[in-house]
Design a protein around this motif. Structure first.
Motif, PDB file in Angstrom:
ATOM      1  N   VAL A  26      57.325  14.267  -3.324  1.00  0.00           N
ATOM      2  CA  VAL A  26      58.384  14.296  -3.898  1.00  0.00           C
ATOM      3  C   VAL A  26      59.306  13.250  -3.568  1.00  0.00           C
ATOM      4  O   VAL A  26      59.169  12.572  -2.402  1.00  0.00           O
ATOM      5  CB  VAL A  26      59.094  15.302  -3.916  1.00  0.00           C
ATOM      6  N   ALA A  27      60.174  12.472  -4.395  1.00  0.00           N
ATOM      7  CA  ALA A  27      61.035  11.363  -3.867  1.00  0.00           C
ATOM      8  C   ALA A  27      62.474  12.251  -3.467  1.00  0.00           C
ATOM      9  O   ALA A  27      62.794  13.353  -3.897  1.00  0.00           O
ATOM     10  CB  ALA A  27      61.483  10.518  -5.105  1.00  0.00           C
ATOM     11  N   ALA A  28      63.061  11.716  -2.547  1.00  0.00           N
ATOM     12  CA  ALA A  28      64.370  12.224  -2.002  1.00  0.00           C
ATOM     13  C   ALA A  28      65.422  11.196  -1.747  1.00  0.00           C
ATOM     14  O   ALA A  28      64.890  10.109  -1.620  1.00  0.00           O
ATOM     15  CB  ALA A  28      64.260  13.092  -0.701  1.00  0.00           C
ATOM     16  N   LYS A  56      68.155  21.605  -7.075  1.00  0.00           N
ATOM     17  CA  LYS A  56      68.673  22.271  -8.415  1.00  0.00           C
ATOM     18  C   LYS A  56      68.468  23.803  -8.290  1.00  0.00           C
ATOM     19  O   LYS A  56      69.373  24.457  -8.850  1.00  0.00           O
ATOM     20  CB  LYS A  56      68.011  21.272  -9.460  1.00  0.00           C
ATOM     21  N   THR A  57      67.250  24.339  -8.130  1.00  0.00           N
ATOM     22  CA  THR A  57      67.204  25.612  -8.451  1.00  0.00           C
ATOM     23  C   THR A  57      66.650  26.490  -7.363  1.00  0.00           C
ATOM     24  O   THR A  57      66.916  27.786  -7.373  1.00  0.00           O
ATOM     25  CB  THR A  57      65.876  25.732  -9.426  1.00  0.00           C
ATOM     26  N   ARG A  82      73.541  21.886  -4.105  1.00  0.00           N
ATOM     27  CA  ARG A  82      72.736  21.735  -5.508  1.00  0.00           C
ATOM     28  C   ARG A  82      72.652  20.158  -5.847  1.00  0.00           C
ATOM     29  O   ARG A  82      73.364  19.607  -5.385  1.00  0.00           O
ATOM     30  CB  ARG A  82      73.497  22.449  -6.670  1.00  0.00           C
ATOM     31  N   GLY A  83      71.566  19.809  -6.422  1.00  0.00           N
ATOM     32  CA  GLY A  83      71.370  18.479  -6.829  1.00  0.00           C
ATOM     33  C   GLY A  83      70.243  18.262  -6.338  1.00  0.00           C
ATOM     34  O   GLY A  83      69.131  18.843  -6.283  1.00  0.00           O
ATOM     35  N   ARG A  88      65.866  11.497 -12.246  1.00  0.00           N
ATOM     36  CA  ARG A  88      64.846  12.387 -12.761  1.00  0.00           C
ATOM     37  C   ARG A  88      63.802  12.518 -11.697  1.00  0.00           C
ATOM     38  O   ARG A  88      63.280  13.572 -11.558  1.00  0.00           O
ATOM     39  CB  ARG A  88      64.278  11.989 -14.091  1.00  0.00           C
ATOM     40  N   ARG A  89      63.654  11.377 -11.055  1.00  0.00           N
ATOM     41  CA  ARG A  89      62.607  11.399 -10.006  1.00  0.00           C
ATOM     42  C   ARG A  89      62.915  12.069  -8.597  1.00  0.00           C
ATOM     43  O   ARG A  89      61.997  12.465  -8.003  1.00  0.00           O
ATOM     44  CB  ARG A  89      61.943   9.986  -9.719  1.00  0.00           C
TER      45      ARG A  89
END
Length: 95
Positions: A26-28, A56-57, A82-83, A88-89
């Motif tokens: 994933v991208a961070a 986010k979740t 959160r964030g 999007r990526r």
């Protein structure tokens, strides 16, 4: 200051018995001193040295093992915010 990093995250959901759920690339992004002391969504004060993450979740308190595929090193982080929003990526914000 934020920087986009190629990050591999292995999700480890903390429960009575935990096990690795799988691996995703994933991208961070990483955030530092500019947000020090601000409140996170969980109510904690942001600490750029705290090895925490925003997602986010995922529930607050979820532990993640985040690795850098370029050098093979990894650290444990805990979701306390959160964030990321507006990107999007990106899946995680890291400190």
């Amino acid at each position: 200051m934020s920087a986009n990093l190629g990050i591999s995250a292995f999700l480890v959901f903390v429960a009575l018995s935990t096990s690795a759920n799988g691996a995703d690339r994933v991208a961070a992004s990483w955030y530092g001193d500019e947000l020090r002391g601000n409140r996170t969504a969980s109510g904690e004060k942001f600490n750029p040295d705290g090895l925490t993450a925003a997602h986010k979740t995922l529930p607050f308190g979820t532990c993640l093992v985040v690795g850098n595929p370029r050098n093979g090193k990894s650290v444990n982080v805990r979701v306390n915010d959160r964030g990321p929003f507006g990107h999007r990526r990106r899946i995680l914000d890291l400190s």
